[in-house]
Design an enzyme around this catalytic site. Structure first.
Site, PDB file in Angstrom:
ATOM      1  N   ASP A 178       0.833  -1.207   0.000  1.00  0.00           N
ATOM      2  CA  ASP A 178       0.000   0.000   0.000  1.00  0.00           C
ATOM      3  C   ASP A 178       0.865   1.254   0.000  1.00  0.00           C
ATOM      4  OD1 ASP A 178      -2.334  -1.593   0.133  1.00  0.00           O
ATOM      5  OD2 ASP A 178      -2.121  -1.756   2.298  1.00  0.00           O
ATOM      6  N   HIS A 205      -5.474  -3.670   5.185  1.00  0.00           N
ATOM      7  CA  HIS A 205      -4.908  -3.985   3.875  1.00  0.00           C
ATOM      8  C   HIS A 205      -5.986  -4.424   2.885  1.00  0.00           C
ATOM      9  CE1 HIS A 205      -1.849  -5.031   0.988  1.00  0.00           C
ATOM     10  NE2 HIS A 205      -2.133  -6.325   1.013  1.00  0.00           N
TER      11      HIS A 205
END
Length: 345
Positions: A178, A205
């Protein structure tokens, strides 16, 4: 002649890598195990880790093809020795003595699937592999890549608790991808050198649990409100972007392997005494009402050294966090409830 040139080239390349990764001859080399090493993430991850001279032994496990992957990697002229282990009977040999275990094992997403759709299959895989870690390398650092990370990290923690070897400082959900995506997208949008861009990403996530803190980006950047919202949405849904682009051929494997190798490299640096290592990672946390939460973490010789928290957030980022927490709590609870119903045997 070509053989002599190639040998010299390999030697020079290895020496360069040693100088790059090993700032001090006093650093310890370590055994790193990759569980799921024959898969779409595992193979490129193992390739990248083979380039890290801090690793003296790269130990690879999977249920198929691992000896071939290991043989292939063993021909690369870098210091790490490679061993391949296939089938559960070889988990003990793979894991014993491991300092760091990285787990990318599991099934990939396909178009139309969410990370949560992977849950039932990957939950049992993570349970069994972490149980093996508890038996054969209970002091190792465990890095979970297998999705859905928001649920598999709690599963891993509960297995370790069942075995009496849980240390919350040593279990990490690898959310580095990310950050990698946020850095890349923002560098492209602002025409910056991506090597010098860092955007903290907190939360979880998946989807809206991913909260990029663009206001804390280094160097500082700003976007009009609509562009900021679009950038945030792209970061949150970047995994789906890859799944759809691959059109049924898999999910993010190469970028995830890069992110996994980056996090593992940072962890190895910290284990070897470097004191300025910070990575965003999904860990046991008291920063919010969520039991597990990703924030910038200072890594150290014992794993988590210091949770650096969320810092000052804009109203927009606070609103993202408020949306993220209920979903993240639900994901965490799902993992905990599953492992209670399906404990390690």
């Amino acid at each position: 002649m070509f053989s002599r040139i190639l040998t010299k080239s390999c030697s020079q390349h290895s020496a360069t890598l040693v100088r790059t990764f090993c700032a001090s001859a006093k650093r310890d080399s370590m055994k790193v195990a990759v569980l799921g090493a024959s898969g779409g993430i595992g193979q490129p991850l193992a390739l990248l880790l083979k380039n890290n001279p801090l690793i003296s032994h790269l130990s690879l496990f999977d249920i198929v093809h691992t000896p071939g992957v290991a043989a292939d990697l063993s021909h690369i002229c870098t210091p790490a020795q490679v061993s391949g282990h296939m089938g559960t009977d070889e988990l003990e040999a793979c894991l014993t003595g491991s300092h760091v275990v990285v787990i990318p094992a599991g099934v990939p997403r396909k178009p139309g699937m969410t990370r949560d759709d992977l849950f039932n299959t990957n939950a049992s895989i993570v349970r069994d592999l972490v149980d093996a870690c508890a038996k054969y390398c209970p002091q190792s650092m465990i890095c979970i890549i297998s999705n859905p990370v928001n649920s598999t990290v709690p599963i891993a923690a509960e297995v370790l608790k069942q075995r009496g070897v849980y240390d919350q400082k040593r279990v990490f959900g690898v959310t580095t991808l990310d950050v990698v995506r946020a850095n890349t997208f923002i560098a492209q949008a602002k025409d910056l050198d991506v090597a010098h861009v860092n955007v903290p990403v907190i939360g979880g996530h998946s989807g809206e649990t991913i909260v990029p803190l663009i206001s804390q980006a280094s160097p500082q950047v700003s976007f009009p409100r609509d562009e900021r919202a679009k950038m945030t949405e792209r970061i949150q849904n970047a995994g789906t972007e890859v799944v759809e682009a691959k059109a049924g051929a898999g999910s993010a494997t190469l970028s995830m392997a890069y992110a996994g190798a980056k996090f593992t490299g940072s962890l190895l640096d910290a284990l070897n005494g470097r004191e300025d290592v910070v990575e965003c990672t999904f860990v046991r946390s008291d920063e919010t009402e969520c039991k597990y939460f990703a924030t910038p973490i200072r890594l150290g010789k014992n794993g988590v050294n210091q949770n650096l928290g969320m810092g000052h957030m804009t109203d927009f980022e606070v609103s993202l966090l408020e949306k993220a927490i209920p979903e993240l709590n639900k994901n965490i609870a799902k993992g905990e409830e599953w492992i209670k119903a399906n404990p390690a045997q």
